[in-house]
Design a protein around this motif. Structure first.
Motif, short mmCIF file in Angstrom:
data_model
loop_
_atom_site.label_atom_id
_atom_site.label_comp_id
_atom_site.label_asym_id
_atom_site.label_seq_id
_atom_site.Cartn_x
_atom_site.Cartn_y
_atom_site.Cartn_z
N GLY A 160 0.81 -1.21 0.00
CA GLY A 160 0.00 0.00 0.00
C GLY A 160 0.85 1.27 0.00
N GLU A 162 3.87 1.56 -1.14
CA GLU A 162 4.51 1.69 -2.45
C GLU A 162 3.50 2.19 -3.49
N ALA A 163 2.25 1.73 -3.41
CA ALA A 163 1.23 2.22 -4.33
C ALA A 163 1.07 3.73 -4.16
N HIS A 164 1.15 4.19 -2.92
CA HIS A 164 1.04 5.62 -2.65
C HIS A 164 2.24 6.37 -3.22
N LEU A 165 3.43 5.81 -3.03
CA LEU A 165 4.65 6.42 -3.59
C LEU A 165 4.56 6.52 -5.11
N LEU A 166 3.93 5.52 -5.73
CA LEU A 166 3.84 5.49 -7.19
C LEU A 166 2.98 6.64 -7.74
N THR A 167 2.17 7.27 -6.88
CA THR A 167 1.39 8.41 -7.36
C THR A 167 2.27 9.66 -7.44
N GLY A 168 3.53 9.54 -7.01
CA GLY A 168 4.43 10.68 -7.14
C GLY A 168 4.52 11.54 -5.89
N ILE A 169 4.23 10.96 -4.72
CA ILE A 169 4.39 11.72 -3.49
C ILE A 169 5.73 11.38 -2.84
#
Lengths: 263, 219
Positions: A160, A162-169
């Motif tokens: 989860g 990493e999925a958040h990091l993948l949005t560019g944050i």
């Protein structure tokens, strides 16, 4: 009037442990061994610390005071590491807990000694040693719980995060929920202690003082001061430990780095 | 070597030059706009590891350019805004669907969700309650809504039935025709053929042999 309990009277209080042990054996609850070891350990540790404190208190030596404090921090730092399911690898496993605990405890102890109590001389060990003995123990629990929650949270929710990091944050944004959970986990014991103190639990230190003949209102003032200092030391140490933990669990390319944990 | 000379040497698309990690060792791949690629290989051959390395989720070494911009020159979050990776098993950072959609005014995936047959899903629903296929389509809608310059899809239709797979392919088709830069890991040769993807095979973490030829005429 002070009643000094003799060794026999103290040992008599242990009779309830023997009753407990009997019940445990009868009901096969299986805690006899652990309880016996803990009781013996406590007796030996307290007897030793009594001897050490007697020497320290009579010496008024800054070096001896400092030496005792260093020993406490060294042991507490080890305890923090030992309480981690997956401690950080290398120096960080020991260092992160020990340094943040030392920092929190040192700040509040220096504050208390210079501004609140101001004994003459400052190293007159009757004040710094017991004060410094209270804060690391509590900061230790808070930091150990907080770091354990942080690493556990990131391990369990890696996908989860990493999925958040993948949005560019950034890593700090992505780690915010884990940091919040870690801070809560570390602060719950001291918050509970402050909430319950005086209503359903008379603090051990204050009770001991009153039993030893101190004026209750003075005992209350000491207890309040000590609780504030403990909460302050725990909070300061915990926040820095959690920030250090995030820096170690991520890197400057905003990746999760579970490979930096042991095990 | 920096700046304009490098940019001129790397005009368009996604160019990977010697990318290595604990698992992969890729010497050179160039995916051009309008020349999408199907990444194929046995389970465990390193398909997901390659995609993760490209978006910098795992430790790796190597040079990557996207439309003339070098990865090393950008902070990782900025790089990930330009190149979207949708994992095979999507991750969720919140409890509810709405936690992942952005504020009402910024919910850019509404149209994509409708096209992918997710109109019935409400923001207050827990993600856990969705079916595997619904979660996969929702992750795809969210990934596509970020309007990145390049797209890395990891088995995007593995959990979908035939009808929903067709929905995804119908959505991707015009995007590819419009020049989307795409690498799609897939086990399905038929799907690669339907979408007109060129085959790029990864074997034990290495890519060699039949790479897509940037100057070629396609299949």
């Amino acid at each position: 009037m002070t009643i000094d309990p003799g060794n026999g009277a103290v040992m008599l209080a242990a009779i309830f442990l023997v009753v407990n042990a009997g019940l445990s054996l009868a009901l096969q609850l299986g805690f006899v061994r652990r309880m016996a070891v803990a009781a013996v350990r406590m007796t030996v540790q307290l007897a030793l610390v009594g001897l050490v404190l007697e020497v320290v208190l009579n010496s008024a030596s800054a070096w001896l005071t400092f030496g005792v404090m260093s020993f406490m921090v060294a042991v507490a730092g080890y305890e923090i590491m030992a309480r981690q399911e997956r401690p950080f690898g290398g120096f960080w496993g020991y260092g992160l807990g020990a340094t943040t605990m030392l920092m929190g405890s040192a700040i509040v102890t220096v504050f208390a000694l210079t501004i609140q109590l101001a004994p003459e001389p400052w190293y007159s060990p009757r004040h710094p040693t017991p004060l410094f003995g209270l804060t690391p123990g509590n900061a230790m629990t808070g930091i150990a719980l907080g770091l354990n929650a942080l690493t556990g949270e990131v391990t369990a929710r890696r996908r989860g995060i990493e999925a958040h990091l993948l949005t560019g944050i950034s890593r700090w944004q992505a780690m915010k929920p884990a940091m919040r959970r870690a801070a809560t986990a570390g602060l719950v014991p001291i918050i509970n202690a402050m909430t319950a103190t005086g209503i359903i639990a008379l603090p051990g230190m204050m009770t001991g003082q009153i039993l030893a003949g101190a004026d209750p209102s003075q005992a209350v003032r000491y207890q309040l001061m000590v609780m504030f200092l403990i909460a302050g030391a725990t909070g300061l140490g915990l926040i820095v430990a959690v920030i250090g933990g995030v820096i170690r669990l991520t890197d400057n390319r905003h990746r999760i780095r579970l490979d930096r944990l042991r095990g | 070597m920096t700046g304009s000379t490098e940019a001129a040497a790397h005009p368009g698309g996604l160019e990977i030059r010697r990318l290595t990690s604990a698992i992969i060792d890729v010497s050179g791949v160039h995916v051009l706009p309008g020349r999408p690629v199907a990444l194929v290989g046995a389970s465990g051959s390193g398909k997901s590891s390659l995609l993760r390395a490209i978006v910098d989720l795992d430790r790796n070494e190597g040079d990557i350019w996207l439309n003339g911009v070098r990865r090393a020159d950008l902070p990782a979050p900025e790089w990930r805004r330009r190149i979207t990776y949708v994992p095979a098993e999507p991750g969720w950072w919140g409890e509810r669907v709405g936690d992942h959609l952005g504020d009402p005014g910024e919910d850019r995936s509404a149209d994509l969700r409708r096209v992918l047959g997710l109109s019935h899903i409400r923001p207050e629903q827990p993600v856990e309650q969705l079916s595997t296929g619904e979660r996969q389509r929702l992750a795809l809608a969210l990934g596509l809504s970020r309007n990145a310059e390049a797209l890395l899809l990891d088995e995007p239709t593995a959990a979908l039935d035939e009808d929903n797979r067709a929905l995804v392919e119908e959505l991707l088709d015009p995007m590819l025709a419009a020049g989307l830069v795409l690498i799609m890991a897939t086990h399905d040769p038929e799907q690669a053929r339907r979408l007109g993807l060129e085959r790029l095979e990864i074997v034990r973490g290495r890519i060699g042999g039949d790479q897509p030829d940037p100057a070629g005429t396609g299949t």
